[in-house]
Design a protein around this motif. Structure first.
Motif, mmCIF file in Angstrom:
data_model
loop_
_atom_site.group_PDB
_atom_site.id
_atom_site.type_symbol
_atom_site.label_atom_id
_atom_site.label_comp_id
_atom_site.label_asym_id
_atom_site.label_seq_id
_atom_site.Cartn_x
_atom_site.Cartn_y
_atom_site.Cartn_z
ATOM 1 N N SER A 63 -4.914 16.108 0.655
ATOM 2 C CA SER A 63 -5.485 15.106 1.558
ATOM 3 C C SER A 63 -6.592 15.728 2.408
ATOM 4 O O SER A 63 -7.631 15.101 2.647
ATOM 5 C CB SER A 63 -4.382 14.534 2.456
ATOM 6 O OG SER A 63 -4.921 13.604 3.366
ATOM 7 N N ALA A 64 -6.378 16.959 2.856
ATOM 8 C CA ALA A 64 -7.401 17.670 3.644
ATOM 9 C C ALA A 64 -8.664 17.868 2.820
ATOM 10 O O ALA A 64 -9.776 17.709 3.323
ATOM 11 C CB ALA A 64 -6.852 19.005 4.140
ATOM 12 N N HIS A 108 -16.422 14.143 4.279
ATOM 13 C CA HIS A 108 -17.319 14.771 5.248
ATOM 14 C C HIS A 108 -18.612 15.202 4.560
ATOM 15 O O HIS A 108 -19.709 15.005 5.080
ATOM 16 C CB HIS A 108 -16.617 15.979 5.878
ATOM 17 C CG HIS A 108 -16.795 16.097 7.347
ATOM 18 N ND1 HIS A 108 -17.776 16.868 7.902
ATOM 19 C CD2 HIS A 108 -16.113 15.548 8.381
ATOM 20 C CE1 HIS A 108 -17.684 16.795 9.217
ATOM 21 N NE2 HIS A 108 -16.690 15.999 9.524
ATOM 22 N N LYS A 138 -9.696 15.963 0.430
ATOM 23 C CA LYS A 138 -10.352 14.649 0.334
ATOM 24 C C LYS A 138 -11.116 14.340 1.622
ATOM 25 O O LYS A 138 -12.209 13.779 1.573
ATOM 26 C CB LYS A 138 -9.322 13.554 0.044
ATOM 27 C CG LYS A 138 -8.786 13.610 -1.364
ATOM 28 C CD LYS A 138 -7.727 12.555 -1.604
ATOM 29 C CE LYS A 138 -7.130 12.717 -2.991
ATOM 30 N NZ LYS A 138 -6.011 11.798 -3.208
ATOM 31 N N ASP A 139 -10.546 14.715 2.774
ATOM 32 C CA ASP A 139 -11.243 14.522 4.053
ATOM 33 C C ASP A 139 -12.541 15.329 4.082
ATOM 34 O O ASP A 139 -13.576 14.843 4.548
ATOM 35 C CB ASP A 139 -10.358 14.948 5.231
ATOM 36 C CG ASP A 139 -9.186 14.007 5.468
ATOM 37 O OD1 ASP A 139 -9.195 12.884 4.937
ATOM 38 O OD2 ASP A 139 -8.256 14.416 6.204
ATOM 39 N N LYS A 168 -9.417 13.110 14.336
ATOM 40 C CA LYS A 168 -10.585 13.050 13.464
ATOM 41 C C LYS A 168 -11.106 14.459 13.198
ATOM 42 O O LYS A 168 -11.153 15.296 14.090
ATOM 43 C CB LYS A 168 -11.674 12.192 14.114
ATOM 44 C CG LYS A 168 -12.849 11.940 13.206
ATOM 45 C CD LYS A 168 -13.854 10.990 13.825
ATOM 46 C CE LYS A 168 -15.034 10.860 12.880
ATOM 47 N NZ LYS A 168 -16.167 10.245 13.476
ATOM 48 N N LEU A 169 -11.524 14.696 11.955
ATOM 49 C CA LEU A 169 -12.004 16.006 11.531
ATOM 50 C C LEU A 169 -13.467 16.211 11.908
ATOM 51 O O LEU A 169 -14.309 15.352 11.657
ATOM 52 C CB LEU A 169 -11.844 16.113 10.009
ATOM 53 C CG LEU A 169 -11.840 17.490 9.388
ATOM 54 C CD1 LEU A 169 -10.667 18.318 9.905
ATOM 55 C CD2 LEU A 169 -11.775 17.364 7.874
ATOM 56 N N LYS A 179 -9.472 19.233 14.237
ATOM 57 C CA LYS A 179 -9.217 17.822 14.528
ATOM 58 C C LYS A 179 -9.328 17.607 16.027
ATOM 59 O O LYS A 179 -8.816 18.378 16.828
ATOM 60 C CB LYS A 179 -7.843 17.401 14.036
ATOM 61 C CG LYS A 179 -7.823 17.156 12.552
ATOM 62 C CD LYS A 179 -6.617 16.388 12.134
ATOM 63 C CE LYS A 179 -6.726 16.091 10.650
ATOM 64 N NZ LYS A 179 -5.526 15.437 10.157
ATOM 65 N N TYR A 211 -13.221 23.595 10.338
ATOM 66 C CA TYR A 211 -13.055 22.237 10.843
ATOM 67 C C TYR A 211 -11.880 22.208 11.804
ATOM 68 O O TYR A 211 -10.906 22.937 11.631
ATOM 69 C CB TYR A 211 -12.725 21.267 9.703
ATOM 70 C CG TYR A 211 -13.788 21.116 8.666
ATOM 71 C CD1 TYR A 211 -14.643 20.012 8.670
ATOM 72 C CD2 TYR A 211 -13.949 22.047 7.641
ATOM 73 C CE1 TYR A 211 -15.616 19.856 7.696
ATOM 74 C CE2 TYR A 211 -14.914 21.895 6.665
ATOM 75 C CZ TYR A 211 -15.745 20.800 6.690
ATOM 76 O OH TYR A 211 -16.697 20.655 5.722
#
Length: 156
Positions: A29-30, A37, A32-33, A136-137, A132, A130
């Motif tokens: 999931s990270a 980005h 994908k974030d 939000k990242l 949070k 990165y």
């Protein structure tokens, strides 16, 4: 009596700590974030939008580019990227590796920069950290350098 009360408090505390559950960190999931980005970063560069680009960075971000001083904070990032975007037409970012946890991620990657006319400008590698902020990242630290050899000094 005091010992019994103390043991009851300790037992309750231990039990309370064990009932709290923590969700497992999801590295996929990270990733994908970070990919999302990248899309936003690449889009901002192709549009020459230094404000949108800078908003991908935390307020206390630092950029550590080659052959230049550290750029501190989002306002300075707007200024320096606006200047760079006068030449840069596009960027392609590629993730090589990601590691970290829910609050802090480190990415190793590569980049390719093109001029506005589409010709090659630079290629190299980067490390982005990165963090949070309110769920939000944001990019917190960004350092990159070119794969191209250093230009020979001009002859006199």
């Amino acid at each position: 009596m005091k010992k019994l009360l103390l043991m009851a408090v300790l037992a309750t505390s231990l039990f309370a700590c064990k009932t709290a559950t923590k969700t497992a960190f999801d590295l996929e999931s990270a990733k994908k974030d970070i990919a999302a980005h990248h899309e936003a970063f690449q889009d901002a560069v192709s549009k020459g939008d230094s404000v949108t680009l800078a908003n991908l960075f935390s307020e206390d971000a630092r950029r550590l580019g080659p052959n230049s001083p550290i750029v501190d904070g989002r306002a300075a990032i707007i200024s320096t990227t606006a200047t760079a975007m006068q030449v840069i037409g596009s960027v392609k970012l590629n993730t090589v590796d990601v590691f970290g946890d829910d609050n802090c991620l480190t990415e190793q990657g590569t980049y390719v920069l093109n001029k506005k006319d589409g010709s090659a400008l630079d290629k190299g590698k980067f490390i982005a950290i990165y963090k949070k902020v309110e769920g939000k990242l944001f990019i917190y630290r960004d350092i990159w350098n070119s794969d191209d050899p250093v230009a020979a000094p001009a002859s006199k």
